[in-house]
Design an enzyme around this catalytic site. Structure first.
Site, PDB file in Angstrom:
ATOM      1  N   HIS A 189       0.818  -1.214   0.142  1.00 52.07           N
ATOM      2  CA  HIS A 189       0.034   0.152   0.005  1.00 52.07           C
ATOM      3  C   HIS A 189       0.639   1.321  -0.046  1.00 52.07           C
ATOM      4  O   HIS A 189       0.558   2.264  -0.712  1.00 52.07           O
ATOM      5  CB  HIS A 189      -0.850  -0.016   1.315  1.00 52.07           C
ATOM      6  CG  HIS A 189      -2.101  -0.739   1.391  1.00 52.07           C
ATOM      7  ND1 HIS A 189      -2.890  -0.672   0.010  1.00 52.07           N
ATOM      8  CD2 HIS A 189      -2.364  -1.789   2.066  1.00 52.07           C
ATOM      9  CE1 HIS A 189      -4.121  -1.404   0.408  1.00 52.07           C
ATOM     10  NE2 HIS A 189      -3.857  -2.012   1.631  1.00 52.07           N
ATOM     11  N   ARG A 296      -8.056  -0.857 -16.985  1.00 49.33           N
ATOM     12  CA  ARG A 296      -8.211  -2.087 -15.908  1.00 49.33           C
ATOM     13  C   ARG A 296      -9.399  -1.919 -15.249  1.00 49.33           C
ATOM     14  O   ARG A 296      -9.482  -1.260 -14.456  1.00 49.33           O
ATOM     15  CB  ARG A 296      -6.978  -2.288 -15.382  1.00 49.33           C
ATOM     16  CG  ARG A 296      -5.534  -2.437 -15.937  1.00 49.33           C
ATOM     17  CD  ARG A 296      -4.326  -2.671 -14.824  1.00 49.33           C
ATOM     18  NE  ARG A 296      -3.171  -3.438 -15.332  1.00 49.33           N
ATOM     19  CZ  ARG A 296      -2.085  -2.367 -15.599  1.00 49.33           C
ATOM     20  NH1 ARG A 296      -2.165  -1.403 -15.444  1.00 49.33           N
ATOM     21  NH2 ARG A 296      -0.963  -3.117 -16.121  1.00 49.33           N
ATOM     22  N   ARG A 332     -10.430  -2.881 -20.968  1.00 49.28           N
ATOM     23  CA  ARG A 332     -10.326  -4.604 -20.762  1.00 49.28           C
ATOM     24  C   ARG A 332     -11.356  -5.202 -19.791  1.00 49.28           C
ATOM     25  O   ARG A 332     -11.413  -4.600 -18.870  1.00 49.28           O
ATOM     26  CB  ARG A 332      -8.921  -4.711 -20.215  1.00 49.28           C
ATOM     27  CG  ARG A 332      -8.588  -6.257 -19.865  1.00 49.28           C
ATOM     28  CD  ARG A 332      -7.352  -6.411 -19.624  1.00 49.28           C
ATOM     29  NE  ARG A 332      -7.011  -6.205 -18.173  1.00 49.28           N
ATOM     30  CZ  ARG A 332      -5.910  -6.016 -17.674  1.00 49.28           C
ATOM     31  NH1 ARG A 332      -4.722  -6.649 -17.970  1.00 49.28           N
ATOM     32  NH2 ARG A 332      -5.784  -5.866 -16.343  1.00 49.28           N
ATOM     33  N   GLU A 431      -0.414 -11.769 -24.389  1.00 48.82           N
ATOM     34  CA  GLU A 431       0.116 -11.951 -22.943  1.00 48.82           C
ATOM     35  C   GLU A 431       0.671 -13.421 -22.759  1.00 48.82           C
ATOM     36  O   GLU A 431       1.443 -13.700 -21.866  1.00 48.82           O
ATOM     37  CB  GLU A 431      -0.869 -11.727 -22.108  1.00 48.82           C
ATOM     38  CG  GLU A 431      -1.399 -10.663 -21.977  1.00 48.82           C
ATOM     39  CD  GLU A 431      -2.418 -10.091 -20.736  1.00 48.82           C
ATOM     40  OE1 GLU A 431      -1.994  -9.805 -19.924  1.00 48.82           O
ATOM     41  OE2 GLU A 431      -3.600 -10.612 -20.805  1.00 48.82           O
ATOM     42  N   ASN A 454       3.841  -7.353 -19.373  1.00 47.03           N
ATOM     43  CA  ASN A 454       3.987  -7.878 -17.783  1.00 47.03           C
ATOM     44  C   ASN A 454       3.942  -9.441 -17.735  1.00 47.03           C
ATOM     45  O   ASN A 454       4.570 -10.017 -17.239  1.00 47.03           O
ATOM     46  CB  ASN A 454       3.137  -6.973 -17.079  1.00 47.03           C
ATOM     47  CG  ASN A 454       3.141  -5.685 -17.146  1.00 47.03           C
ATOM     48  OD1 ASN A 454       4.208  -5.103 -17.810  1.00 47.03           O
ATOM     49  ND2 ASN A 454       2.098  -4.846 -16.372  1.00 47.03           N
ATOM     50  N   ASP A 455       2.867  -9.882 -18.363  1.00 46.35           N
ATOM     51  CA  ASP A 455       2.538 -11.318 -18.179  1.00 46.35           C
ATOM     52  C   ASP A 455       3.469 -12.029 -19.310  1.00 46.35           C
ATOM     53  O   ASP A 455       3.710 -13.086 -19.189  1.00 46.35           O
ATOM     54  CB  ASP A 455       1.129 -11.558 -18.441  1.00 46.35           C
ATOM     55  CG  ASP A 455       0.222 -11.516 -17.105  1.00 46.35           C
ATOM     56  OD1 ASP A 455       0.716 -11.891 -16.220  1.00 46.35           O
ATOM     57  OD2 ASP A 455      -0.823 -10.938 -17.153  1.00 46.35           O
ATOM     58  N   ARG A 465       6.383 -12.763 -12.188  1.00 43.58           N
ATOM     59  CA  ARG A 465       6.365 -11.164 -12.194  1.00 43.58           C
ATOM     60  C   ARG A 465       6.642 -10.555 -10.791  1.00 43.58           C
ATOM     61  O   ARG A 465       6.904  -9.439 -10.583  1.00 43.58           O
ATOM     62  CB  ARG A 465       5.408 -10.461 -12.800  1.00 43.58           C
ATOM     63  CG  ARG A 465       4.153 -10.800 -12.174  1.00 43.58           C
ATOM     64  CD  ARG A 465       2.933 -10.232 -13.205  1.00 43.58           C
ATOM     65  NE  ARG A 465       2.605  -8.896 -13.234  1.00 43.58           N
ATOM     66  CZ  ARG A 465       1.413  -8.561 -14.025  1.00 43.58           C
ATOM     67  NH1 ARG A 465       0.912  -9.081 -14.978  1.00 43.58           N
ATOM     68  NH2 ARG A 465       0.898  -7.290 -13.777  1.00 43.58           N
ATOM     69  N   CYS A 502       0.623  -2.427 -24.215  1.00 44.08           N
ATOM     70  CA  CYS A 502       0.240  -1.707 -22.853  1.00 44.08           C
ATOM     71  C   CYS A 502       1.008  -2.384 -21.698  1.00 44.08           C
ATOM     72  O   CYS A 502       0.567  -1.972 -20.519  1.00 44.08           O
ATOM     73  CB  CYS A 502      -1.269  -1.776 -22.777  1.00 44.08           C
ATOM     74  SG  CYS A 502      -1.640  -3.516 -22.810  1.00 44.08           S
TER      75      CYS A 502
HETATM   76  C1  PEP Z   1       0.317  -7.146 -18.981  1.00 46.20           C
HETATM   77  O1  PEP Z   1       0.422  -8.265 -18.439  1.00 46.20           O
HETATM   78  O2  PEP Z   1       1.391  -6.817 -19.319  1.00 46.20           O
HETATM   79  C2  PEP Z   1      -0.789  -6.081 -18.550  1.00 46.20           C
HETATM   80  C3  PEP Z   1      -0.801  -5.064 -19.119  1.00 46.20           C
HETATM   81  O3  PEP Z   1      -1.658  -6.662 -17.928  1.00 46.20           O
HETATM   82  P1  PEP Z   1      -1.922  -6.534 -16.205  1.00 46.20           P
HETATM   83  O4  PEP Z   1      -0.440  -6.129 -15.960  1.00 46.20           O
HETATM   84  O5  PEP Z   1      -2.842  -5.979 -15.842  1.00 46.20           O
HETATM   85  O6  PEP Z   1      -1.754  -8.096 -15.944  1.00 46.20           O
HETATM   86 MG    MG Z   2      -1.611  -9.194 -17.957  1.00 45.03          MG
END
Ligand code: PEP
Ligand code: MG
Length: 569
Positions: A189, A296, A332, A431, A454-455, A465, A502
């Site tokens: 947080h 998101r 999304r 992803e 990210n994924d 991650r 993204c």
């Molecule tokens: C990602 O996975 O890159 C993504 C943008 O989605 P999130 O970070 O919400 O999993």
């Molecule tokens: Mg993702």
């Protein structure tokens, strides 16, 4: 530099200031037998009422300074004060064991937080810190001791503490330069609040934190996660010069941010914002986002203690769409599961949640729940420029199934006489490595694709991650990830559809040239990164960028790619 300690960079930027320790001495509690439990009960009752007043005030301050989303944590604190298994249990023990209120308060707090901390569920584990926070507040009130006085924090100071809770950060006066804690990670947080307030922060310093004393001068580097204690005059001067440069670069970028991002040879790149709550809309607009590349929607579900209704969702989507008008907003659909749990969804415990029943998989398995969101989206479509995006797509059949549900909702609304926009682009997130490799097949069913690095990075490199232990293996600039990005871009180009990114990589201005060279048309990022990425795009020549991208995918690792990209600036 005299002394240097390392933690987790939790909020970016450089800061220099004097240390002020926020000490959290817990009152020592003696267990006493009491002859008149009623007196202890009324003492406890009074402390609970005072705690409620304090927390309500903190909630108001937090909502004003950081928005409703950040303030919501205090609702959980208030709920604990009425929880039968927390304050109710304290009352039971005072009566049944004839013990003093302080002793039972300390006992119940410890037991409950230990129990929560031991659970597998990440959401519940985070509640252990909340219980400690509320329990300590009660204990201080019961012992008549005063907590740390936040007015001692002077503007320009660096706040150092074992741990900073939301109740603490909400009381920061304006102008705190930086913060450092022994505990906490990027997703704590305190980290989220520091980023929202724009305060550079290094968390997770462990015992290293004890090396900082009140009044020490420290440099905080929130990007690298490093702290320099009592730096030499030259090192301090160098940091000040760098801060000044960063400020100038930022001001210059912001001054030009309203202009489009076009490469030196005339290729238009759209620079969008990622948003995760309604509060982010204003920040996105202030940074001149050309649209939203990723909204998101999880916050609607995470902030509630029930499935958000169609009406609740419609209002939120409509507000964002109206705010952006003709600029596209990519919303999304629900991405739950993995590291995002919903207490009321009763998600089963999984051995490998990131490989489990998450996102589109969960939504397709729960069509009635999913249709509530799809209907809300379609209803809001007439209020702006809506694009709908499905997360975690692995195969063509999932897109078809999701689109079929969307069509079902459209027909229902039509029959009900509800207006829906005629053409709504429907796209997918890339992803999963399988999706990147078969992007040519998926592209036939999608109006656009957006790469979630990210994924995609964690699945490609088999590095969680969120796991600090394998953080050194997790790098979105790794050539393996970049090759998948390139494959996706090539498939999109062949199919004639838009391809964007993204994931966090899109907001890294030093990587902009490589990303454009790989074939991306749109980059979507945290709003704060937009001005500098737009600036970086303007310096790119797309032909040179293509050459650089080709070189990038031949590097041995992400570090080499990043170095190469930096050299090319
Ligand atoms: C990602 O996975 O890159 C993504 C943008 O989605 P999130 O970070 O919400 O999993
Ligand atoms: Mg993702």
């Amino acid at each position: 530099m005299n002394l240097h300690i390392k933690g987790v960079g939790a909020a970016p930027g450089l800061a220099i200031g004097q240390v002020i320790w926020w000490r959290k001495d817990k009152p020592t509690v003696q267990i006493r037998h009491v002859d008149q439990p009623e007196q202890e009960l009324s003492k406890l009752q009074k402390a609970v009422e005072q705690a409620k007043e304090q927390i309500t005030q903190l909630r108001q301050i937090a909502a004003r300074r950081m928005g409703e989303a950040e303030a919501a944590v205090f609702d959980a604190h208030l709920a604990f004060l009425d929880d039968p298994s927390f304050t109710g249990e304290m009352q039971n023990r005072i009566q049944s064991q004839s013990k003093n209120a302080e002793a039972v308060c300390a006992q119940v707090t410890e037991e409950m937080s230990t129990m929560l901390a031991s659970l597998d569920d990440e959401y519940m584990r985070a509640r252990a810190d909340d219980i400690q926070d509320v329990g300590n507040r009660l204990l201080l009130l019961l012992s008549g001791k005063s907590p740390f006085d936040p007015s001692l924090l002077k503007p320009g100071s660096i706040v150092v503490s074992e741990e900073l809770t939301p109740s603490d950060t909400a009381q920061f006066p304006e102008g705190i330069a930086g913060m450092a804690t022994a505990r906490g990670s990027k997703t704590a947080h305190a980290a989220i609040m520091a980023r929202t307030l724009g305060i550079p922060a290094v968390l997770g310093l462990g015992n290293g934190i004890d090396r900082m004393k009140d009044g020490d001068t420290v440099i905080i580097d929130g990007d690298k996660g490093e702290i320099y204690i009592n730096p030499s005059a030259e090192a301090e001067q160098a940091a000040r010069t760098k801060m000044e440069q960063q400020k100038k670069v930022r001001e210059q970028a912001l001054a030009e941010a309203a202009q489009e991002a076009v490469t030196a040879d005339g290729k238009r790149i759209q620079v969008f914002a990622n948003i995760g709550s309604l509060n982010d809309v204003e920040i996105a607009l202030a940074n001149h986002a050309e649209g939203v590349g990723l909204f998101r929607t999880e916050f609607l579900y995470l902030e509630n203690d029930h499935w958000p209704t169609e009406e609740e969702q419609y209002k939120a989507y409509s507000r964002v769409l109206k705010a952006f008008g003709e600029r596209p907003v990519v919303i999304r659909t629900l991405d739950i599961g993995g590291d995002k749990d919903l207490p009321y969804a009763d998600l089963p415990k999984e051995e490998n949640p990131f490989l489990g029943h998450r996102a589109i998989r969960y939504c397709l398995a729960n069509p009635e729940m999913f249709k509530v969101q799809l209907r809300a989206l379609l209803r809001a479509s007439v209020d702006g420029t809506l694009w709908i995006m499905f997360p975690m797509i692995q195969s063509v059949s999932e897109i078809r199934a999701a689109k079929a549900l969307l069509e079902e909702c459209r027909n229902e609304l039509k029959q009900e006489g509800v207006a829906v926009a005629d053409s709504i682009p429907v796209g997918i997130m890339i992803e999963i490595p399988a999706a990147a490799v078969t992007a040519d097949l998926l592209a036939k069913e999608a109006d656009f694709m957006s790469i979630g690095t990210n994924d995609l990075t964690q699945y490609t490199l088999a590095a969680d991650r969120g796991n600090e232990q394998v953080a050194h293996l997790y790098d979105a600039a790794h050539p393996a990830v970049l090759r998948l990005v390139q494959m996706t871009c090539q498939a999109a180009e062949k199919a004639g559809i838009v391809v964007g990114m993204c994931g966090e990589l899109a907001g890294d201005r030093e990587m902009a040239e490589v990303l454009i060279g790989l074939g991306l048309h749109e980059l979507s990022m945290s709003a704060g990164a937009i001005p500098e990425v737009k600036q970086a795009v303007r310096r790119v020549d797309s032909k040179t960028a293509e050459g650089l991208a080709q070189k990038a995918i031949q590097q041995e690792n992400g570090d080499q790619v990043r170095k190469m990209a930096k050299r090319s600036q």
